[in-house]
Design a protein around this motif. Structure first.
Motif, short mmCIF file in Angstrom:
data_model
loop_
_atom_site.label_atom_id
_atom_site.label_comp_id
_atom_site.label_asym_id
_atom_site.label_seq_id
_atom_site.Cartn_x
_atom_site.Cartn_y
_atom_site.Cartn_z
N VAL A 77 0.84 -1.19 0.00
CA VAL A 77 0.00 0.00 0.00
C VAL A 77 0.88 1.24 0.00
O VAL A 77 1.99 1.23 0.53
N VAL A 78 0.39 2.29 -0.64
CA VAL A 78 1.05 3.60 -0.58
C VAL A 78 -0.03 4.63 -0.26
O VAL A 78 -1.23 4.38 -0.40
N ASP A 79 0.40 5.79 0.18
CA ASP A 79 -0.54 6.89 0.32
C ASP A 79 0.13 8.18 -0.13
O ASP A 79 1.35 8.31 -0.09
N GLY A 80 -0.68 9.12 -0.57
CA GLY A 80 -0.12 10.39 -1.02
C GLY A 80 -1.23 11.30 -1.50
O GLY A 80 -2.41 10.92 -1.55
N GLY A 81 -0.85 12.55 -1.84
CA GLY A 81 -1.82 13.50 -2.35
C GLY A 81 -2.42 13.03 -3.66
O GLY A 81 -1.80 12.27 -4.41
N PHE A 82 -3.63 13.49 -3.94
CA PHE A 82 -4.34 13.10 -5.16
C PHE A 82 -3.46 13.30 -6.38
O PHE A 82 -2.86 14.36 -6.57
N SER A 83 -3.38 12.27 -7.21
CA SER A 83 -2.57 12.30 -8.42
C SER A 83 -3.24 11.44 -9.47
O SER A 83 -3.52 10.26 -9.23
N ILE A 84 -3.53 12.05 -10.62
CA ILE A 84 -4.17 11.30 -11.71
C ILE A 84 -3.32 10.09 -12.08
O ILE A 84 -3.83 8.98 -12.29
N ARG A 85 -2.01 10.26 -12.15
CA ARG A 85 -1.12 9.18 -12.55
C ARG A 85 -1.21 8.00 -11.57
O ARG A 85 -1.33 6.84 -11.98
N THR A 86 -1.16 8.29 -10.27
CA THR A 86 -1.22 7.22 -9.27
C THR A 86 -2.59 6.57 -9.26
O THR A 86 -2.72 5.35 -9.16
N MET A 87 -3.64 7.38 -9.37
CA MET A 87 -5.01 6.86 -9.30
C MET A 87 -5.33 5.93 -10.47
O MET A 87 -6.16 5.04 -10.33
N THR A 88 -4.71 6.15 -11.62
CA THR A 88 -4.98 5.28 -12.78
C THR A 88 -4.02 4.11 -12.85
O THR A 88 -4.33 3.07 -13.42
N ARG A 89 -2.85 4.25 -12.26
CA ARG A 89 -1.85 3.19 -12.29
C ARG A 89 -2.18 2.09 -11.28
O ARG A 89 -1.91 0.91 -11.52
N PHE A 90 -2.79 2.48 -10.15
CA PHE A 90 -3.12 1.53 -9.10
C PHE A 90 -4.62 1.60 -8.78
O PHE A 90 -5.38 2.26 -9.49
N GLN A 91 -5.03 0.94 -7.73
CA GLN A 91 -6.42 0.93 -7.32
C GLN A 91 -6.57 1.83 -6.10
O GLN A 91 -6.14 1.47 -5.01
N PRO A 92 -7.17 3.00 -6.26
CA PRO A 92 -7.26 3.93 -5.14
C PRO A 92 -8.41 3.60 -4.20
O PRO A 92 -9.42 3.02 -4.61
#
Length: 284
Positions: A77-92
């Protein structure tokens, strides 16, 4: 009879260990177990049925490396500020672990500007001031979209130096962190201060993300986060954690002039977050 009881106990212990799961969390910014995400992760998983154990991966790693570690299964698991790249690369997990307080921005300013900023009550008036932000921060795009002129620098330390030199007027930083940054990086600075008059607010927040095939952890986190919000334990944690309590103890959010702007390019999942998840001083 004794032999049968011993065999049953052995089977039970075996089965328990089979279903136990270690959830590996990264060493974010070398914060280790003091990270806010680590604390919220432990809280959320303590609210659900199942034998989850949170463990810290103690390797220091950059933000880019941490995302690769998640992709490769080295962490869970990771956490961080909202990011389109992260949200589409993984399952938010579209439940803001900070209740959106990262989107409440207070202004670091040169003390010479305090009296001018104290007269600002509208977005149009605020737009007459220039802003500073990090080079790679998504917040810079949010501010530009709202009509602000934005200067960038590679680090908070550089931004504080630019604010001191009046290279820009305002440095918006998240309410939970702004005092900590100024205390640590500008400890002996007699020229900079945190404005006491207004708060700039836009839809933003910190979110957990897991691998796209990790349905078990996604469901556990959703269930646990909902439980922690509903019973008040999430808010209680935010009010006492060293990395978030300043938003409650020092920021005086309920008495500031609130100026709101939009966040562009939000995902549908973000737009669907229930209102109860967004912190409001007069409600929570």
């Amino acid at each position: 009879m004794l032999r049968s009881l011993t065999l049953s106990l052995a089977i039970l212990l075996c089965c328990s260990s089979v279903f136990a799961r270690e959830i590996r969390y990264p060493n974010v910014d070398s914060l280790g177990e003091s990270a806010l995400g680590y604390a919220v992760l432990k809280l959320a998983l303590s609210k659900v049925d199942g034998d989850f154990h949170v463990a810290l991966d103690r390797r220091n790693a950059s933000a880019k490396r941490i995302l690769m570690m998640l992709e490769q299964g080295q962490i869970d698991v990771v956490d961080g500020g909202f990011s389109i790249r992260t949200m589409t690369r993984f399952q938010p997990i579209y439940l803001p672990l900070d209740m959106g307080l990262t989107g409440w921005r207070l202004m670091v300013i040169h003390k010479d500007l305090a009296s001018q900023l104290a007269k600002v009550n509208t977005l149009a008036e605020l737009r007459t001031f220039t802003m500073g932000q990090g080079v790679s921060w998504y917040d810079a795009d949010i501010l530009r979209h709202a009509g602000f002129t934005v200067s960038t620098a590679p680090s908070v330390l550089s931004l504080l130096r630019m604010a001191r030199m009046k290279r820009f007027d305002l440095l918006p930083l998240e309410a939970p962190a702004v005092y900590r940054f100024l205390d640590r990086l500008g400890e002996h600075d007699q020229q900079l201060t945190v404005d006491k008059h207004l708060v700039l607010i836009y839809p933003f927040g910190r979110f957990f993300s897991v691998r796209r095939d990790d349905t078990q952890l996604k469901q556990a986190l959703e269930q646990g986060m909902e439980a922690a919000l509903d019973d008040g334990s999430l808010l209680a944690l935010l009010k006492t954690h060293p990395l978030s309590r300043d938003a409650f103890e020092r920021a005086d959010l309920e008495h500031r002039v609130q100026i709101r702007i939009d966040t562009p390019n939000l995902t549908e999942g973000f737009k669907a977050i229930p209102d109860k998840w967004w912190y409001r001083p007069n409600v929570h």
